[in-house]
Scaffold this active site. Structure first.
Site, PDB file in Angstrom:
ATOM      1  N   GLU A 265      37.778  49.496  35.033  1.00 21.66           N
ATOM      2  CA  GLU A 265      39.157  49.608  34.557  1.00 21.66           C
ATOM      3  C   GLU A 265      39.223  49.381  33.049  1.00 21.66           C
ATOM      4  O   GLU A 265      38.630  48.435  32.524  1.00 21.66           O
ATOM      5  CB  GLU A 265      40.014  48.564  35.281  1.00 21.66           C
ATOM      6  CG  GLU A 265      41.460  48.512  34.844  1.00 21.66           C
ATOM      7  CD  GLU A 265      42.219  47.370  35.505  1.00 21.66           C
ATOM      8  OE1 GLU A 265      43.463  47.368  35.421  1.00 21.66           O
ATOM      9  OE2 GLU A 265      41.573  46.480  36.095  1.00 21.66           O
ATOM     10  N   LYS A 323      47.541  54.574  37.989  1.00 22.30           N
ATOM     11  CA  LYS A 323      47.837  53.425  38.836  1.00 22.30           C
ATOM     12  C   LYS A 323      49.327  53.379  39.153  1.00 22.30           C
ATOM     13  O   LYS A 323      50.173  53.417  38.249  1.00 22.30           O
ATOM     14  CB  LYS A 323      47.397  52.133  38.150  1.00 22.30           C
ATOM     15  CG  LYS A 323      47.545  50.892  39.020  1.00 22.30           C
ATOM     16  CD  LYS A 323      47.079  49.646  38.284  1.00 22.30           C
ATOM     17  CE  LYS A 323      47.197  48.407  39.162  1.00 22.30           C
ATOM     18  NZ  LYS A 323      46.826  47.178  38.431  1.00 22.30           N
ATOM     19  N   CYS A 374      42.267  48.095  40.189  1.00 22.66           N
ATOM     20  CA  CYS A 374      42.504  46.657  40.217  1.00 22.66           C
ATOM     21  C   CYS A 374      43.016  46.225  41.583  1.00 22.66           C
ATOM     22  O   CYS A 374      42.467  46.606  42.603  1.00 22.66           O
ATOM     23  CB  CYS A 374      43.466  46.279  39.089  1.00 22.66           C
ATOM     24  SG  CYS A 374      43.582  44.500  38.795  1.00 22.66           S
TER      25      CYS A 374
END
Length: 501
Positions: A265, A323, A374
């Site tokens: 990430e 995301k 995440c």
């Protein structure tokens, strides 16, 4: 025997809750989850006042989350410049919010159920509030009961009912033991309890032996890069060039037979619009060496910014995963007009990402990767989005450097393994400081890198086609089962109340 005073029982609930994190990774004492719920449920059947039951649940929940999510204080202290007292107070506030759910479960049990009906309702209510906790106010699925059984035999229910169904079975075992102790003078009850435990165990093992997915295509060779970049350097403008050079060198040193290279990430800590020449060079390298790159990098589109993953597949147009499930007070600010000034006082510039809206699966060498970034991987409903789009394996990029040398990364790995077991898909995880790992379709960690070292994890996964019952229907079967059990508990409670009258 005289019942202990309520303050002593409340103290017992606090002690039981404080031990709750030991049932999860990295300790992973999964039988302890059953033992601790046994203790809590025993307290619940010895108390008739709903308010006191709520207090027992709140005590257990507060202690559990204060101990199990204390790693949040590390981030607040190290990166939000809070002193330890204020950071600890923030953790306590989160623990208090999460404790409300446990309090609600026990209050409902005391308010609407009696006798055997309460015993039946307790495990159902316990897991239903966990299910709700993962959804309300953006959700927080940490320390849910089912995750303790990720690598245990009760985890066999995961492909059928998901981790909340696994949690229901776990809590069910605890309540059967409570009933056996409560009626220990009755041989039929003891025999029935033993038979029930054997049935649950046998059903779990049988359920876990069923394969709903099957291999598709050839194994995919992957290289997962763990850069081990300190947060203090990652967002330092003076260090960006060195970080990019570091990762490019790691890319160039991957084995010749690697097909997919995954970076963590925000491995590239700047927008793609700022490095067009580097991206063009990586596209040329990708085309020449027939390797696909998946890079964590913020994406800028107009005036919107996304925490994103960029896929480079030769000269093909760039593909993106944005995301969707953002971290509140980190990637976005709830009620920005009211809370924005306070958040920016501690963390200037944070809270400015936009919510992604799919696609949730990216094509990779004839297969599809179900994408998460995440902590999205901790939410079963987020993982399912990629599976519903045809993902044949799961792929997650993360950065747990924010939480230092804590148990957060191990907890996350355990939850990722449960996602693999629920979907029966292999999982590829690339993280900045660990834990970078390859996970089998049955939730077993095949290989991993140690934390806080730089390195490359090379290996292969076998993509899997097909859907598990959970992958197809999500939590619906679990919710239907819970509804039936609650109705039965209500019937038992009314009958017992009538007989008493």
């Amino acid at each position: 025997m005289k019942k202990p005073s309520f303050p002593l029982r409340l103290l017992a609930a606090l002690i039981l809750g404080a031990a709750w994190p030991l049932a999860f990774a990295p300790f992973a004492w999964w039988p302890l989850a059953i033992a601790l719920l046994f203790g809590l449920f025993w307290l619940a059947i010895t108390e008739e006042r709903p308010q006191r039951l709520a207090a027992l649940g709140a005590g257990f929940g507060f202690a559990a989350f204060a101990a199990g999510t204390s790693w949040i204080a590390i981030t607040l202290h190290n990166f939000a410049n809070m002193d330890w007292a204020l950071a600890g107070a923030a953790v306590a506030l989160l623990a208090a919010c999460c404790a409300v759910y446990a309090a609600l479960a026990l209050w409902l049990a005391g308010r609407f159920f009696v006798g055997n009906g309460r015993l039946l309702a307790l495990p159902v209510l316990w897991t239903l509030v966990e299910w709700a906790r993962a959804r309300l106010f953006t959700g927080f699925p940490w320390l849910a009961t089912g995750y303790t059984q990720t690598h245990a035999f009760l985890g066999g229910f995961a492909p059928w009912l998901g981790q909340y169904g696994v949690g229901l079975a776990t809590a069910g075992v605890a309540v059967i033991l409570v009933y056996m102790l409560q009626r220990r003078q009755s041989r039929p009850v003891l025999l029935g309890g033993v038979v029930s435990l054997l049935v649950i165990s046998g059903a779990a093992m049988a359920a876990g032996s069923v394969s709903f997915t099957h291999p598709v295509g050839k194994p995919l060779r992957v290289s997962l890069l763990q850069g081990n970049i300190a947060i203090s350097e990652k967002w330092n403008a003076a260090k960006v060039s060195a970080i990019l050079h570091h990762y490019v060198n790691m890319i160039l040193q991957t084995p010749p037979d690697t097909r997919l290279i995954v970076l963590p990430e925000t491995a590239f800590p700047l927008f793609q619009t700022e490095i067009p020449s580097l991206i063009e060079q990586l596209q040329q390298w990708s085309a020449t060496h027939r390797k696909i790159l998946l890079i964590g990098i913020p994406e800028e589109v107009g005036r919107k910014y996304y925490n994103a993953a960029m896929e480079i597949d030769g000269k093909a147009p760039l593909r993106w995963y944005r995301k969707e499930h953002l971290v509140p007070f980190g990637e976005y600010i709830p009620m920005p007009v009211l809370l924005g000034p306070l958040v920016h006082h501690f963390l200037p510039g944070l809270g400015s990402f936009s919510f992604g809206d799919g696609p949730y699966a990216l094509p990779v060498d004839g297969q599809k990767a179900g994408m998460t970034i995440c902590y999205e991987e901790s939410f079963s409903r987020d993982v399912r989005k990629g599976v519903r789009e045809g993902a044949t394996f799961l792929l997650n990029i993360s950065d747990y450097a924010w939480y230092g040398h804590s148990i957060a990364a191990a907890q996350s790995l355990q939850m990722a393994a449960m996602q693999s077991r629920q979907e029966q898909k292999p999982d590829v995880r690339a993280t900045n400081t660990g834990i970078t790992a390859l996970i089998s379709p049955h939730g077993r960690v095949i290989s991993q890198l140690p934390q806080f070292v730089g390195g490359t994890l090379n290996g292969a996964i076998q993509p899997m086609s097909g859907e598990t019952p959970f992958g197809r229907w999500g939590s619906l079967p679990y919710l239907l089962l819970s509804s039936v059990l609650l109705l039965l508990a209500l019937v038992l409670s009314r009958r017992q109340s009538s007989s008493r009258q």
